[in-house]
Design a protein around this motif. Structure first.
Motif, PDB file in Angstrom:
ATOM      1  N   GLY A   1      -2.580 -29.433  60.256  1.00  0.00           N
ATOM      2  CA  GLY A   1      -2.808 -29.497  61.687  1.00  0.00           C
ATOM      3  C   GLY A   1      -3.743 -30.620  62.061  1.00  0.00           C
ATOM      4  N   MET A   2      -4.315 -30.482  63.263  1.00  0.00           N
ATOM      5  CA  MET A   2      -5.309 -31.446  63.750  1.00  0.00           C
ATOM      6  C   MET A   2      -6.612 -30.679  63.930  1.00  0.00           C
ATOM      7  SD  MET A   2      -3.971 -31.946  67.672  1.00  0.00           S
ATOM      8  CE  MET A   2      -3.860 -30.562  68.825  1.00  0.00           C
ATOM      9  N   PHE A   3      -7.716 -31.273  63.469  1.00  0.00           N
ATOM     10  CA  PHE A   3      -8.955 -30.507  63.526  1.00  0.00           C
ATOM     11  C   PHE A   3     -10.188 -31.384  63.385  1.00  0.00           C
ATOM     12  CE2 PHE A   3      -7.191 -30.230  59.203  1.00  0.00           C
ATOM     13  CZ  PHE A   3      -8.222 -30.756  58.426  1.00  0.00           C
ATOM     14  N   ALA A   4     -11.228 -30.931  64.028  1.00  0.00           N
ATOM     15  CA  ALA A   4     -12.593 -31.372  63.769  1.00  0.00           C
ATOM     16  C   ALA A   4     -13.418 -30.103  63.850  1.00  0.00           C
ATOM     17  CB  ALA A   4     -13.056 -32.402  64.798  1.00  0.00           C
ATOM     18  N   PHE A   5     -14.153 -29.775  62.795  1.00  0.00           N
ATOM     19  CA  PHE A   5     -14.917 -28.522  62.843  1.00  0.00           C
ATOM     20  C   PHE A   5     -16.219 -28.653  62.074  1.00  0.00           C
ATOM     21  CE2 PHE A   5     -11.917 -27.683  59.239  1.00  0.00           C
ATOM     22  CZ  PHE A   5     -12.826 -27.411  58.222  1.00  0.00           C
ATOM     23  N   ALA A   6     -17.114 -27.723  62.399  1.00  0.00           N
ATOM     24  CA  ALA A   6     -18.388 -27.592  61.678  1.00  0.00           C
ATOM     25  C   ALA A   6     -18.514 -26.154  61.215  1.00  0.00           C
ATOM     26  CB  ALA A   6     -19.556 -27.955  62.584  1.00  0.00           C
ATOM     27  N   ILE A   7     -18.845 -25.964  59.943  1.00  0.00           N
ATOM     28  CA  ILE A   7     -19.077 -24.627  59.374  1.00  0.00           C
ATOM     29  C   ILE A   7     -20.512 -24.566  58.877  1.00  0.00           C
ATOM     30  CG2 ILE A   7     -18.570 -23.126  57.403  1.00  0.00           C
ATOM     31  CD1 ILE A   7     -15.645 -23.832  57.676  1.00  0.00           C
ATOM     32  N   TRP A   8     -21.217 -23.514  59.291  1.00  0.00           N
ATOM     33  CA  TRP A   8     -22.572 -23.268  58.790  1.00  0.00           C
ATOM     34  C   TRP A   8     -22.521 -22.082  57.848  1.00  0.00           C
ATOM     35  CZ3 TRP A   8     -26.982 -24.881  57.371  1.00  0.00           C
ATOM     36  CH2 TRP A   8     -28.071 -24.024  57.183  1.00  0.00           C
ATOM     37  N   ASP A   9     -22.880 -22.322  56.601  1.00  0.00           N
ATOM     38  CA  ASP A   9     -22.954 -21.274  55.577  1.00  0.00           C
ATOM     39  C   ASP A   9     -24.416 -20.861  55.473  1.00  0.00           C
ATOM     40  OD1 ASP A   9     -23.143 -19.801  53.217  1.00  0.00           O
ATOM     41  OD2 ASP A   9     -21.534 -20.938  52.237  1.00  0.00           O
ATOM     42  N   ASP A  10     -24.747 -19.704  56.049  1.00  0.00           N
ATOM     43  CA  ASP A  10     -26.152 -19.287  56.128  1.00  0.00           C
ATOM     44  C   ASP A  10     -26.701 -18.847  54.772  1.00  0.00           C
ATOM     45  OD1 ASP A  10     -28.375 -18.976  57.957  1.00  0.00           O
ATOM     46  OD2 ASP A  10     -28.221 -16.821  57.571  1.00  0.00           O
ATOM     47  N   CYS A  11     -25.838 -18.377  53.897  1.00  0.00           N
ATOM     48  CA  CYS A  11     -26.306 -17.966  52.566  1.00  0.00           C
ATOM     49  C   CYS A  11     -26.678 -19.180  51.718  1.00  0.00           C
ATOM     50  CB  CYS A  11     -25.226 -17.146  51.855  1.00  0.00           C
ATOM     51  SG  CYS A  11     -24.878 -15.549  52.622  1.00  0.00           S
ATOM     52  N   GLU A  12     -25.817 -20.179  51.731  1.00  0.00           N
ATOM     53  CA  GLU A  12     -26.050 -21.378  50.925  1.00  0.00           C
ATOM     54  C   GLU A  12     -26.885 -22.420  51.660  1.00  0.00           C
ATOM     55  OE1 GLU A  12     -25.161 -21.773  47.781  1.00  0.00           O
ATOM     56  OE2 GLU A  12     -24.261 -19.763  47.733  1.00  0.00           O
ATOM     57  N   LYS A  13     -27.100 -22.200  52.972  1.00  0.00           N
ATOM     58  CA  LYS A  13     -27.823 -23.170  53.806  1.00  0.00           C
ATOM     59  C   LYS A  13     -27.140 -24.536  53.743  1.00  0.00           C
ATOM     60  CE  LYS A  13     -30.733 -19.936  54.670  1.00  0.00           C
ATOM     61  NZ  LYS A  13     -30.600 -19.160  55.935  1.00  0.00           N
ATOM     62  N   VAL A  14     -25.841 -24.516  53.950  1.00  0.00           N
ATOM     63  CA  VAL A  14     -25.011 -25.725  53.892  1.00  0.00           C
ATOM     64  C   VAL A  14     -24.243 -25.875  55.199  1.00  0.00           C
ATOM     65  CG1 VAL A  14     -22.967 -26.765  52.799  1.00  0.00           C
ATOM     66  CG2 VAL A  14     -24.753 -25.749  51.387  1.00  0.00           C
ATOM     67  N   LEU A  15     -24.204 -27.093  55.708  1.00  0.00           N
ATOM     68  CA  LEU A  15     -23.388 -27.421  56.874  1.00  0.00           C
ATOM     69  C   LEU A  15     -22.236 -28.303  56.416  1.00  0.00           C
ATOM     70  CD1 LEU A  15     -23.162 -27.339  60.056  1.00  0.00           C
ATOM     71  CD2 LEU A  15     -24.223 -29.599  60.013  1.00  0.00           C
ATOM     72  N   LEU A  16     -21.024 -27.940  56.824  1.00  0.00           N
ATOM     73  CA  LEU A  16     -19.828 -28.699  56.472  1.00  0.00           C
ATOM     74  C   LEU A  16     -19.173 -29.216  57.753  1.00  0.00           C
ATOM     75  CD1 LEU A  16     -17.541 -29.542  54.429  1.00  0.00           C
ATOM     76  CD2 LEU A  16     -16.488 -27.318  54.933  1.00  0.00           C
ATOM     77  N   LEU A  17     -19.001 -30.530  57.847  1.00  0.00           N
ATOM     78  CA  LEU A  17     -18.236 -31.139  58.928  1.00  0.00           C
ATOM     79  C   LEU A  17     -16.942 -31.677  58.346  1.00  0.00           C
ATOM     80  CD1 LEU A  17     -20.931 -33.271  60.841  1.00  0.00           C
ATOM     81  CD2 LEU A  17     -20.282 -30.896  61.241  1.00  0.00           C
ATOM     82  N   ALA A  18     -15.836 -31.517  59.066  1.00  0.00           N
ATOM     83  CA  ALA A  18     -14.541 -31.977  58.564  1.00  0.00           C
ATOM     84  C   ALA A  18     -13.703 -32.534  59.705  1.00  0.00           C
ATOM     85  CB  ALA A  18     -13.795 -30.839  57.883  1.00  0.00           C
ATOM     86  N   ARG A  19     -12.901 -33.549  59.357  1.00  0.00           N
ATOM     87  CA  ARG A  19     -11.991 -34.159  60.331  1.00  0.00           C
ATOM     88  C   ARG A  19     -10.602 -34.253  59.719  1.00  0.00           C
ATOM     89  NH1 ARG A  19     -12.395 -40.205  62.995  1.00  0.00           N
ATOM     90  NH2 ARG A  19     -10.968 -39.808  64.755  1.00  0.00           N
ATOM     91  N   ASP A  20      -9.563 -34.062  60.531  1.00  0.00           N
ATOM     92  CA  ASP A  20      -8.194 -34.030  60.005  1.00  0.00           C
ATOM     93  C   ASP A  20      -7.791 -35.353  59.359  1.00  0.00           C
ATOM     94  OD1 ASP A  20      -6.627 -35.754  61.964  1.00  0.00           O
ATOM     95  OD2 ASP A  20      -7.473 -34.315  63.363  1.00  0.00           O
ATOM     96  N   ARG A  21      -6.679 -35.329  58.682  1.00  0.00           N
ATOM     97  CA  ARG A  21      -6.301 -36.393  57.755  1.00  0.00           C
ATOM     98  C   ARG A  21      -6.151 -37.766  58.406  1.00  0.00           C
ATOM     99  NH1 ARG A  21      -4.267 -31.592  56.355  1.00  0.00           N
ATOM    100  NH2 ARG A  21      -4.171 -30.973  54.140  1.00  0.00           N
TER     101      ARG A  21
END
Length: 616
Positions: free
Chosen positions: A98-118
């Motif tokens: 699909g098409m996407f731009a997103f941010a995921i916050w992992d509170d356990c690992e204290k990690v932020l993930l940003l991603a953009r589609d291909r």
């Protein structure tokens, strides 16, 4: 920050804050209308997401994740990403279609993930320093933070004037960058790292033309079906060309409800009117068709807002037409499907054919293709009998890479040959061509060897597609709170196209050869055989008539000249030259766009001066 992008999501707003992390979301409701509030979390609130886009294979992924024991509380594609992250970690992005731009916050690992589609259908901007990371779908959201003081990167002005858009991760504002398409940013322990997770690999497979046609039709039916998934009305943008007509044709064959279609035209003798061909397609496939006509006054009136919404200077006059037609569509639908991307996948532009034959002629001519004046004259007399073709003759003496200096203009663009007279002495010292073209050279080095068509397609997929065409497509439609979907840029379609040899795309004098062959029984012959038009806008004649006064006022205004970039005499000369024959329209439109960008974003209070109320 959310207030500046309300146009992207007028249906809902949400905020999640925890310790030193904050996620915000503006929602345009398409799927899961009653349960899609964001930011959204997993069952125990340890993983949070804010997501822009659509995941077209979310139902398949949802079933897979449920089988693995995941529990869902909504029917949304957003929640599928959350559980995919729980199951596959950073590798979840490779599962998404699909098409996407997103941010995921992992509170356990204290990690932020940003991603953009291909391929960069959805934008993702960020700013990072030793104190903070800010990100958003638009630069305006980042500028809304009072700590950010916009500072112009002068080198990027030369990059813009080299390509007439801004390829690469940099923007005109120092510190604000774009996450590259097909990339992830992982922020862990205060350190941000970026890596690529996908690239378009051109590895031609051995398949007959007939088999390739059958495979293409099957793939197009699949991708259109997936892109039609929606809980709100879906419409179609019709340009009167092969790609948009193909999308409507395929959708009409499987949709029980009557579809809507939209197009736009101009009352101008200077360009071919697309509307008769769009009507032909609408009548052939039974869509409820809507049309709009815009004038030179409409065009100039929207220019400040065009710059404000685009956020990056781009010489893309058709973007203004797209804004008006998507505004028309918003009265009827929330989702639009277009044929964007077909030309970049299957080599639909005449310049692909031109450079293909230029490169072939170089091999045939041997020494004649060199820089010898006599050789050039002979090659020109033997092979370039028309004025239209003759303008490409100088390319015989140029390396392939040189062509891309003028990718969006003619091979001898004013900006690529006359900057010495245009730039002031002070500005010229900060405008080094080596910096402007560094990204191009890197992509050319990574492009497939041997097949010039696939080499061009690779570079355009990396540069022109995300940073010009898709930027325009996203910003102009979202300005009207409309989601644009592009089935021909499904990564499986692109990977299939990349598996085909160049001769299946440019064959003799035919462009987009395999696509036209595969679709010949589904598309009216008048559309299939017509010359490529590309949604033309009569801006060149307007700038030399109705809009000449407006253009002169912008370019010779005291504020414009006070920036010190350009020599006033050169600007006057360009205007005079264009008044005799509108051959410098692209250059003048680009300069006007650049100046309006400064007025919108380079002032001390850019967001407040161009408020959402003013832009509504």
């Amino acid at each position: 920050m959310l207030g500046t992008i309300r146009h992207r999501g007028p249906d809902d707003e949400g905020i999640y804050c925890s310790s030193n992390v904050g996620l915000g979301h503006r929602r345009l409701s398409i799927i899961g209308l009653d349960s899609g509030h964001q930011p959204l979390s997993n069952e125990d609130g340890t993983v949070w997401i804010t997501f822009n886009g659509e995941i077209y294979n979310y139902q398949e992924l949802r079933a897979e994740l449920i089988a693995k024991g995941h529990r869902f509380s909504t029917q949304t594609d957003t929640e599928v990403i959350v559980h995919s992250y729980e199951e596959f970690g950073e590798g979840c992005v490779s599962k998404l279609r699909g098409m996407f731009a997103f941010a995921i916050w992992d509170d356990c690992e204290k990690v932020l993930l940003l991603a953009r589609d291909r391929v960069g259908i959805k934008p993702l901007y960020y700013f990072v320093n030793d104190k903070c990371l800010l990100f958003g779908s638009e630069m305006k959201a980042i500028l809304a933070d009072g700590e950010i003081q916009p500072e112009i990167d002068l080198g990027m002005i030369d990059r813009f004037l080299t390509f007439l858009y801004l390829p690469g991760s940099d923007t005109l504002l120092k510190g604000i960058r774009k996450l590259p398409p097909g990339s992830l940013m992982v922020v862990r322990h205060g350190k941000a790292t970026i890596r690529s997770y996908w690239d378009l690999e051109f590895t031609p497979a051995k398949k007959s033309l007939h088999d390739a046609e059958d495979e293409l039709i099957s793939l197009l039916k699949e991708t259109v079906r997936l892109h039609m998934i929606s809980e709100v009305p879906v419409g179609f943008l019709l340009s009167g060309g092969v790609d948009s007509t193909a999308m409507l044709s395929i959708a009409s064959g499987s949709n029980r409800q009557r579809l809507s279609s939209f197009t736009l035209g101009f009352e101008s003798p200077d360009i071919e009117d697309e509307r008769p061909y769009a009507r032909l397609a609408a009548n052939a496939f039974g869509s409820q068709h809507h049309e709009l006509t815009i004038t030179a006054a409409d065009f100039s009136a929207f220019m400040p807002r065009y710059v404000w919404h685009m956020e990056e200077p781009v010489c893309e006059p058709p973007a203004i037409a797209l804004y008006y037609v998507s505004r028309l569509a918003r009265e009827h639908v929330k989702v639009l499907i277009s044929g964007e991307g077909g030309d970049e996948a299957f080599a639909g532009y005449p310049n692909y054919r031109t450079i293909f034959w230029v490169e072939r002629l170089k091999k045939l001519l041997g020494p004649l293709a060199g820089a010898s004046a006599n050789g050039m004259k002979l090659a020109n007399s033997l092979l370039f009998n028309s004025e239209r073709i003759a303008r490409y003759a100088p390319l015989l003496a140029e390396p392939f890479e040189r062509y891309y200096y003028g990718r969006t203009s003619n091979p001898h663009s004013y900006f690529n040959s006359s900057t010495a007279s245009l730039y002031s002495d002070e500005f010229a010292r900060s405008a080094l061509k080596e910096g402007a073209t560094a990204g191009l050279n890197a992509h050319l080095a990574a492009a497939p060897e041997g097949d010039v068509i696939n080499k061009m397609l690779y570079v355009d997929t990396k540069m022109w597609l995300p940073d010009d065409l898709l930027l325009k497509a996203d910003k102009m439609t979202m300005a009207n709170s409309v989601e644009l979907r592009v089935p021909l840029l499904d990564h499986k379609v692109l990977e299939f196209a990349a598996s085909l040899p160049g001769q299946y795309k440019v064959h003799g004098l035919s462009t987009k050869y395999i696509a036209k062959r595969a679709l010949r029984r589904q598309i009216p012959l008048e559309i299939l055989s017509r010359r490529k038009a590309g949604f033309p806008v009569p801006y060149a004649s307007w700038l030399n008539s109705d809009l000449r006064g407006w253009l002169t006022d912008v370019l010779l205004d005291r504020e414009t000249l006070s920036r010190g970039y350009f020599n006033e005499r050169a600007i006057v000369s360009l205007l005079d030259e264009n008044s005799r024959s509108p051959l410098r329209a692209r250059e003048l439109f680009s300069l006007a766009t650049l100046e309006l960008w400064h007025r919108a974003f380079a002032s001390s209070r850019p967001v407040e001066q161009c408020s959402v109320t003013q832009m509504a």
